[in-house]
Structure formats: structure tokens, C-alpha cells
Design a protein around this motif. Structure first.
Motif, short mmCIF file in Angstrom:
data_model
loop_
_atom_site.label_atom_id
_atom_site.label_comp_id
_atom_site.label_asym_id
_atom_site.label_seq_id
_atom_site.Cartn_x
_atom_site.Cartn_y
_atom_site.Cartn_z
N THR A 53 -2.50 28.12 -20.95
CA THR A 53 -1.05 28.02 -21.15
C THR A 53 -0.26 28.23 -19.86
OG1 THR A 53 -0.97 30.38 -21.75
CG2 THR A 53 -1.26 28.81 -23.54
N SER A 54 -0.96 28.26 -18.74
CA SER A 54 -0.30 28.53 -17.47
C SER A 54 0.44 27.31 -16.94
CB SER A 54 -1.34 28.97 -16.43
OG SER A 54 -2.22 27.90 -16.12
N LYS A 55 1.39 27.57 -16.06
CA LYS A 55 2.10 26.46 -15.41
C LYS A 55 1.16 25.67 -14.50
CE LYS A 55 3.78 29.26 -11.50
NZ LYS A 55 4.97 29.74 -10.76
N GLU A 56 0.12 26.33 -13.98
CA GLU A 56 -0.85 25.64 -13.13
C GLU A 56 -1.64 24.61 -13.93
OE1 GLU A 56 0.31 29.34 -11.13
OE2 GLU A 56 -0.45 28.93 -13.16
N MET A 57 -1.98 24.95 -15.18
CA MET A 57 -2.69 24.00 -16.03
C MET A 57 -1.81 22.79 -16.31
SD MET A 57 -5.43 23.17 -17.69
CE MET A 57 -6.41 24.69 -17.77
N ALA A 58 -0.56 23.01 -16.64
CA ALA A 58 0.35 21.90 -16.92
C ALA A 58 0.53 21.03 -15.68
CB ALA A 58 1.69 22.43 -17.40
N GLU A 59 0.63 21.67 -14.51
CA GLU A 59 0.81 20.91 -13.27
C GLU A 59 -0.43 20.09 -12.95
OE1 GLU A 59 1.87 21.57 -8.52
OE2 GLU A 59 1.58 23.31 -9.84
N ALA A 60 -1.60 20.70 -13.12
CA ALA A 60 -2.84 19.99 -12.85
C ALA A 60 -3.00 18.79 -13.78
CB ALA A 60 -4.04 20.93 -13.00
N ALA A 61 -2.66 18.97 -15.04
CA ALA A 61 -2.75 17.87 -16.00
C ALA A 61 -1.82 16.73 -15.60
CB ALA A 61 -2.43 18.36 -17.41
N GLU A 62 -0.60 17.09 -15.20
CA GLU A 62 0.38 16.07 -14.81
C GLU A 62 -0.11 15.29 -13.59
OE1 GLU A 62 3.35 14.10 -12.63
OE2 GLU A 62 2.60 16.05 -11.93
N LEU A 63 -0.66 15.99 -12.60
CA LEU A 63 -1.13 15.32 -11.40
C LEU A 63 -2.34 14.44 -11.69
CD1 LEU A 63 -0.83 18.26 -8.83
CD2 LEU A 63 0.53 16.16 -8.86
N ALA A 64 -3.27 14.95 -12.47
CA ALA A 64 -4.48 14.18 -12.77
C ALA A 64 -4.14 12.92 -13.57
CB ALA A 64 -5.48 15.04 -13.53
N LEU A 65 -3.23 13.05 -14.53
CA LEU A 65 -2.82 11.88 -15.30
C LEU A 65 -2.08 10.88 -14.41
CD1 LEU A 65 -1.66 13.58 -18.61
CD2 LEU A 65 -3.63 12.05 -18.34
N ARG A 66 -1.31 11.40 -13.47
CA ARG A 66 -0.61 10.50 -12.55
C ARG A 66 -1.62 9.71 -11.71
NH1 ARG A 66 2.90 12.95 -7.89
NH2 ARG A 66 3.56 14.35 -9.57
N ALA A 67 -2.69 10.38 -11.31
CA ALA A 67 -3.72 9.69 -10.53
C ALA A 67 -4.34 8.55 -11.33
CB ALA A 67 -4.80 10.69 -10.11
N THR A 68 -4.53 8.75 -12.62
CA THR A 68 -5.17 7.71 -13.43
C THR A 68 -4.29 6.48 -13.59
OG1 THR A 68 -4.34 8.50 -15.59
CG2 THR A 68 -6.37 9.51 -14.74
N GLU A 69 -3.02 6.59 -13.30
CA GLU A 69 -2.13 5.44 -13.43
C GLU A 69 -2.56 4.29 -12.52
OE1 GLU A 69 1.94 8.08 -14.34
OE2 GLU A 69 1.67 7.03 -12.42
N ALA A 70 -3.26 4.61 -11.44
CA ALA A 70 -3.67 3.58 -10.49
C ALA A 70 -5.08 3.08 -10.73
CB ALA A 70 -3.56 4.12 -9.06
N CYS A 71 -5.77 3.62 -11.73
CA CYS A 71 -7.12 3.15 -12.04
C CYS A 71 -7.07 1.75 -12.64
CB CYS A 71 -7.80 4.12 -13.01
SG CYS A 71 -8.13 5.76 -12.32
N ARG A 72 -8.10 0.96 -12.37
CA ARG A 72 -8.17 -0.41 -12.86
C ARG A 72 -9.29 -0.55 -13.89
NH1 ARG A 72 -5.91 -4.15 -9.10
NH2 ARG A 72 -6.61 -5.77 -10.55
N ARG A 73 -9.03 -1.35 -14.92
CA ARG A 73 -10.02 -1.56 -15.96
C ARG A 73 -11.08 -2.60 -15.60
NH1 ARG A 73 -5.43 -0.06 -18.82
NH2 ARG A 73 -5.80 1.30 -20.64
N GLU A 74 -10.75 -3.54 -14.74
CA GLU A 74 -11.65 -4.64 -14.44
C GLU A 74 -13.01 -4.14 -13.92
OE1 GLU A 74 -8.55 -4.28 -13.43
OE2 GLU A 74 -7.51 -6.21 -13.19
N ALA A 75 -14.09 -4.61 -14.57
CA ALA A 75 -15.46 -4.29 -14.17
C ALA A 75 -15.77 -2.79 -14.24
CB ALA A 75 -15.75 -4.82 -12.76
N ARG A 76 -15.01 -2.05 -15.02
CA ARG A 76 -15.23 -0.61 -15.18
C ARG A 76 -15.28 -0.28 -16.67
NH1 ARG A 76 -14.18 1.91 -10.00
NH2 ARG A 76 -13.02 0.49 -8.65
N PRO A 77 -16.39 -0.59 -17.33
CA PRO A 77 -16.45 -0.49 -18.79
C PRO A 77 -16.27 0.91 -19.35
CG PRO A 77 -18.62 -0.96 -17.86
CD PRO A 77 -17.64 -1.15 -16.76
N LEU A 78 -16.90 1.91 -18.75
CA LEU A 78 -16.75 3.26 -19.29
C LEU A 78 -15.35 3.81 -19.05
CD1 LEU A 78 -20.20 4.97 -18.62
CD2 LEU A 78 -19.07 4.64 -20.83
N TYR A 79 -14.81 3.53 -17.87
CA TYR A 79 -13.42 3.94 -17.65
C TYR A 79 -12.50 3.24 -18.63
CZ TYR A 79 -8.68 3.77 -16.16
OH TYR A 79 -7.31 3.81 -16.19
#
Length: 287
Positions: free
Chosen positions: A111-137
């Protein structure tokens, strides 16, 4: 991406990845999946990781997991889908991740602010991931993002892991390494799990392992003692460099400062996981 940034991306992955990997060693996810009727061990692992793909056959799992013997996979897939459904497996593994993280990290961290911040940053990183040729992703990217921050972070860690993993398999294919050959070459570094563990968990026989080692010797990648040659070390380095290039987008998207911050936050949670015994003391070496 510069070499420094590529290194930063790899360091960030190494900090985030254990938040997903812990599920393969913790009892809670396995208990949830076994409660569905799945056999503990290989069936739980294969079905749990493949479930985002749907009720696929053994061929798809062998292709996307890369270093498992196909006949080993065939023992459990698609038999798992006669026991339960991918939808039920996905719900069970999320429940297992929840209880696992609550036990290992504690409610204060969740429930810490660090957990919320880490989640927000990690999800932001995934915004640039591509689906092409990456079946499990791509399969995992189609799942809803959990609302609770610790589960959102776990979900993002899963996406980032499979994104890099899919790219790494492409790099191994470019290197001309079969699944078992990649394992043997990794084992030869002396920093990987033992050959016995690799064979047991991936379904390879001692004879197949020896034959793969012989092929790598013929290519000049291993010496007579089974150690890496300079050519073998160079090939592994090239594969890792290509993996970094293929996995650059999430960290380019975050930028250096945010990547460093995610590394710091996730690294703190990962250190807690390790301190709590989340990962077994696996015997490493070539034996």
C-alpha cells in the motif's frame, strides 16, 4: 539507444523481472493451479505460463518456450485443457500472485506510495512494447490490468519479461542455436543451473544433452572440456546485445531518469523478495 542506455535497460529488467519470476518458486500460485486439478510440476508451469495464449496445443508451447523438449510438452499440453480452462488458470495465477506478494512483501509495502509509483512507471514502459513477432508478450498484453498497485506491477513485470523473452528467442534463432544448444551453452558459463536441473525441468535426456554439447564443440563454441571458447563467449555476447536492441523500446520510452527510478524501486522490492527466501538456493555450475 546508446550502450549506456542499453545497459540501463538490462539493469532495469533485472530489477523488475524477479517480481514475476517469484511465482514459479512460491507455493501460492502452484496451490491455486493445483486446486484446479492440474498436476504439480511441469503441468502447472506449462499451463500457467501458456494460459494467456488460450487452449493451444503442444506445438505452440514448444515454439514459444523454445528450450523445452517437444515430447515433454506433449505429456501435459493439451491435456491440461481437458482438466481446466485457460480462463480459470489466469484467474488462479492472479490469486496466487496476490497472496504470494502479500506474504513476501507485506501489507505496508503493498500500500506504499513506492509501490504505486513503481506500478505506474512499469506500466508506462509497456506502452512502447510491440506485439509483432512477440507471441507471449502479445497474449499477456491482451489481459486486463489489475487495479491494485502490487498486482498492476506484477502484471507489468510479466509483460516486460515476456517482451524481452520473445526478443531473446529471436536472438537465439539468429545465433543458430536450438533450444537444447542454448541451454548447454548457457550452462557452460558456470553461472547457470546445473545440467541435471535443466534436463529434468525441460525434459531432455543425458544422451541428447551430450549430443548437443558435441555439436557445439564442432562449431568451435565449446572446447573439449565443455567450457566456453572465445567464439562461444562472443556468440553469447552478440545474442545478449541483440536482445538489448530488441528490448530497447520500453526504456527509451521511459527515458534515463524514469528508468533509473524504476530500477531503484523494483530493486528494493526484489531485495525484499530475496531476503524472504523467494528464490531457492539453486546449485550452479556445469555438473
Amino acid at each position: 539507444m546508446t550502450s549506456f542506455e542499453a545497459s540501463a535497460g538490462r539493469h532495469c529488467h533485472n530489477a523488475v523481472n524477479p517480481l514475476h519470476v517469484a511465482m514459479y518458486f512460491a507455493p501460492e500460485p502452484a496451490d491455486e493451479l493445483a486446486a484446479l486439478g492440474l498436476e504439480r510440476g511441469a503441468m502447472v508451469y506449462l499451463a500457467g505460463r501458456a494460459a494467456p495464449l488460450g487452449a493451444v496445443g503442444a506445438g505452440t508451447v514448444t515454439a514459444t518456450f523454445y528450450n523445452f523438449r517437444h515430447t515433454h510438452v506433449e505429456r501435459y499440453i493439451p491435456a491440461a485443457w481437458a482438466v481446466t480452462t485457460p480462463k480459470a488458470v489466469l484467474a488462479a495465477r492472479l490469486r496466487g500472485a496476490d497472496t504470494m506478494l502479500r506474504r513476501l512483501l507485506g501489507e505496508e509495502a503493498l500500500t506504499s506510495k513506492e509501490m504505486a509509483e513503481a506500478a505506474e512507471l512499469a506500466l508506462r514502459a509497456t506502452e512502447a512494447c510491440r506485439r509483432e513477432a512477440r507471441p507471449l508478450y502479445a497474449a499477456n498484453a491482451g489481459l486486463p490490468v489489475p487495479e491494485e498497485p502490487h498486482l498492476a506491477l506484477w502484471h507489468a513485470a510479466t509483460l516486460l519479461r515476456e517482451h524481452r523473452g520473445d526478443g531473446h528467442l529471436a536472438a537465439l534463432a539468429v545465433a543458430g542455436l536450438s533450444g537444447i544448444e542454448a541451454l548447454v551453452l548457457h550452462n557452460a558459463t558456470g553461472t547457470a543451473p546445473t545440467s541435471a536441473l535443466f534436463m529434468r525441468t525441460r525434459g531432455w535426456s543425458a544422451e541428447q544433452w551430450a549430443a548437443a554439447r558435441d555439436r557445439l564443440r564442432e562449431r568451435g563454441l565449446l572446447d573439449e572440456a565443455g567450457d566456453l571458447t572465445a567464439s562461444g563467449a562472443a556468440l553469447r555476447g552478440e545474442a545478449e546485445t541483440l536482445t538489448d536492441r530488441l528490448d530497447a523500446a520500453p526504456y527509451d520510452h521511459l527515458g534515463p531518469a524514469a528508468t533509473a527510478r524504476l530500477t531503484e524501486l523494483a530493486g528494493g522490492f526484489t531485495r525484499t523478495l530475496r531476503a524472504m527466501g523467494a528464490f531457492p538456493a539453486v546449485h550452479f555450475g556445469k555438473g
